[in-house]
Design an enzyme around this catalytic site. Structure first.
Site, PDB file in Angstrom:
ATOM      1  CG  ASN A  61      -2.312  -0.492   0.922  1.00 22.16           C
ATOM      2  OD1 ASN A  61      -2.653  -0.758  -0.220  1.00 22.16           O
ATOM      3  ND2 ASN A  61      -3.114  -0.645   1.953  1.00 22.16           N
ATOM      4  CB  THR A  62       4.367   2.002   0.956  1.00 23.82           C
ATOM      5  OG1 THR A  62       4.267   1.331   2.214  1.00 23.82           O
ATOM      6  CG2 THR A  62       5.210   3.254   1.130  1.00 23.82           C
ATOM      7  CB  VAL A  72       4.352 -15.836   5.943  1.00 25.76           C
ATOM      8  CG1 VAL A  72       4.414 -16.497   7.320  1.00 25.76           C
ATOM      9  CG2 VAL A  72       5.744 -15.376   5.513  1.00 25.76           C
ATOM     10  CD  GLU A  85      -5.778  14.760   4.461  1.00 20.80           C
ATOM     11  OE1 GLU A  85      -5.981  15.338   5.531  1.00 20.80           O
ATOM     12  OE2 GLU A  85      -5.827  13.524   4.342  1.00 20.80           O
ATOM     13  NE  ARG A 135      -6.533  11.283   5.501  1.00 19.17           N
ATOM     14  CZ  ARG A 135      -5.522  10.497   5.194  1.00 19.17           C
ATOM     15  NH1 ARG A 135      -5.475   9.261   5.650  1.00 19.17           N
ATOM     16  NH2 ARG A 135      -4.540  10.930   4.423  1.00 19.17           N
ATOM     17  CD  GLU A 165      -3.304   0.043   6.886  1.00 18.63           C
ATOM     18  OE1 GLU A 165      -4.548   0.089   6.824  1.00 18.63           O
ATOM     19  OE2 GLU A 165      -2.563   0.173   5.890  1.00 18.63           O
ATOM     20  NE  ARG A 172      -3.390   6.486   7.960  1.00 19.78           N
ATOM     21  CZ  ARG A 172      -3.179   7.273   6.898  1.00 19.78           C
ATOM     22  NH1 ARG A 172      -2.464   8.382   7.025  1.00 19.78           N
ATOM     23  NH2 ARG A 172      -3.705   6.974   5.730  1.00 19.78           N
ATOM     24  N   GLY A 219      -0.543  11.792   6.370  1.00 18.97           N
ATOM     25  CA  GLY A 219       0.899  11.978   6.522  1.00 18.97           C
ATOM     26  C   GLY A 219       1.495  11.207   7.681  1.00 18.97           C
TER      27      GLY A 219
END
Length: 457
Positions: free
Chosen positions: A54-55, A168, A266, A290, A422, A432, A435
């Protein structure tokens, strides 16, 4: 597009490593590089055929207060203010110990990256913050891909192996319940003195969303398809303590008129964009948290809105070039033309922009109390992006200590097991701040690398 890293497959796995890191996003990469700096023999296992998790989708920046970058750019900030605003933004449900560690180590993470040649030397702002503390590269490239590509390059230079298509499927334990390695793809067993779960959240896990937030089961998600809570399930099987799993963040600005949901970062609002409803009128302080902005959009008659911005904002947010390249951006050479193209009353939109520009000039938004990201929208052409809220982030997860060790259900540590990013819970409370996730990946990725090295060596 990710750095062309020379990945390997399970057939090349050795029988043993000092540390195994599960997940190749920002957390896993930062942990691997930090652990390698302290002399550990590490391997990264990635279940997907691609790297970055997701990064790769993060676009705004990385928060820190009292950083070397803020000092250079004359932003007089404080860790206390950062702490207070994050705590308030999280509904005062944040783990205070984790939050203190996070805030105090954020500027060190910026310095660590710079020491590695990765400069996040420009600043913007996100919702819920009062200062420019969202660090990004001066090229204004989206922060996620920028970090992943640079960290992959460093991992490559250090010959840190990354194995793709390597899921895994179990954590291995000895008779004392200490984690001793992993099972991969249900057939390979690899021993390790430490295992770090850096697997991300469960924003794309239909089963877990239905279980913990059934009200969101029909929402689209901004997450990549692999964000299915694997780390949570692995940890749960070995008795790890899970927390706050019902706290799921809905991001307010997601373009979802196609099959794929695209998060609109954002930074677009942070650089001056406003939100209007179908009547062409503002209805909220666009840089509230948010949660507040998402709720306000959901309460509009069409449960959606338009982000409105000008060429000036576009020049300051390079991610908009990508949004436009995939046809998410509506154009108008004048305000009237834009209004016609998005089917809102031209007179209303013109008046809305006039009122906004006057508020910017006076530095006083009397309508909605916005105090940050104040920039005039008067530089034609004009643009709009249709947005609505979508599942974005899961605040709950594995209960960890600030040093990333994992608690079991009795409050003891599970020897040999670590978690960060996360997949862990508690840091963000019930909302959250934009940033903070990228900052979390580097801060706690580094900490995992350091802690594993300390306890192994």
């Amino acid at each position: 597009m990710a750095y062309k890293f020379p990945t390997q497959t399970v057939d090349n796995l050795k029988e043993e490593y000092d540390a195994i890191i599960v997940g190749s996003g920002g957390t896993g990469l930062a942990a691997a590089i930090q652990a390698h700096q302290y002399g550990l023999n590490v391997a990264i296992l990635e279940k997907n055929s691609f790297l970055g998790g997701n990064t790769m989708r993060a676009s705004s920046g990385m928060n820190a207060a009292e950083s070397i970058v803020q000092a250079r750019l004359g932003v007089n900030d404080s860790m206390q203010k950062f702490y207070d605003e994050t705590l308030k933004g999280g509904g005062y449900m944040n783990d205070r110990e984790m939050l203190h560690y996070f805030v105090e180590h954020a500027p060190l993470a910026i310095a660590w990256l710079e020491d590695l040649g990765i400069k996040v030397d420009d600043l913007t702002i996100t919702g819920g913050m009062s200062k420019k503390r969202t660090h990004r590269p001066s090229s204004m490239a989206p922060i996620g891909a920028f970090l992943v590509n640079n960290l992959l390059k460093l991992a490559d230079e250090r010959h840190i192996p990354i194995f793709i298509d390597s899921k895994v499927t179990n954590l291995l334990q000895d008779k004392d319940k200490k984690i001793t390695g992993v099972e991969v793809n249900k057939e390979h067993q690899v021993r390790a003195k430490a295992v770090l779960l850096a697997t991300g959240g469960f924003g794309a896990a239909k089963d877990l969303i239905a279980k913990y937030r059934p009200d969101l089961r029909d929402y689209k998600t901004t997450n990549q398809a692999g964000a299915t809570g694997d780390g949570l399930k692995l940890a749960d099987k070995v008795g790890a303590q899970l927390e706050q799993l019902e706290l799921v963040q809905v991001h307010p600005t997601v373009q979802q008129d196609t099959d794929h949901a695209y998060l609109i970062g954002e930074a677009v609002r942070g650089e001056g964009a406003i939100l209007v409803d179908r009547d062409g009128e503002r209805f909220i302080n666009e840089l509230s948290t948010r949660k507040i902005v998402s709720n306000a959009i959901t309460e509009t008659p069409e449960h959606s809105a338009y982000l409105i911005f000008d060429q000036g904002v576009r020049d300051r947010v390079k991610a908009i070039e990508f949004y436009d390249s995939i046809n998410l951006v509506v154009h108008g050479s004048t305000i009237e033309e834009l209004a016609e193209n998005i089917k809102v009353p031209a007179a209303n939109l013109k008046k809305t922009l006039q009122n906004w520009n006057e508020a910017v000039e006076k530095n006083s938004d009397t309508e909605f109390g916005r105090t940050t990201g104040m920039a005039s929208l008067d530089h034609a052409p004009y643009y709009a992006i249709h947005i609505a809220p979508a599942i974005h982030y899961t605040m709950g997860g594995i209960h960890i200590a600030p040093d990333t060790r994992v608690y079991d259900t009795n409050g003891n540590f599970i020897a040999g097991l670590y978690a960060a990013g996360e997949v862990s819970g508690g840091l963000h409370g019930n909302n959250r701040i934009g940033g903070n996730s990228i900052a979390e990946t580097i801060i706690f990725g580094r900490e995992a690398g350091k802690t594993m090295a300390k306890l192994i060596k």
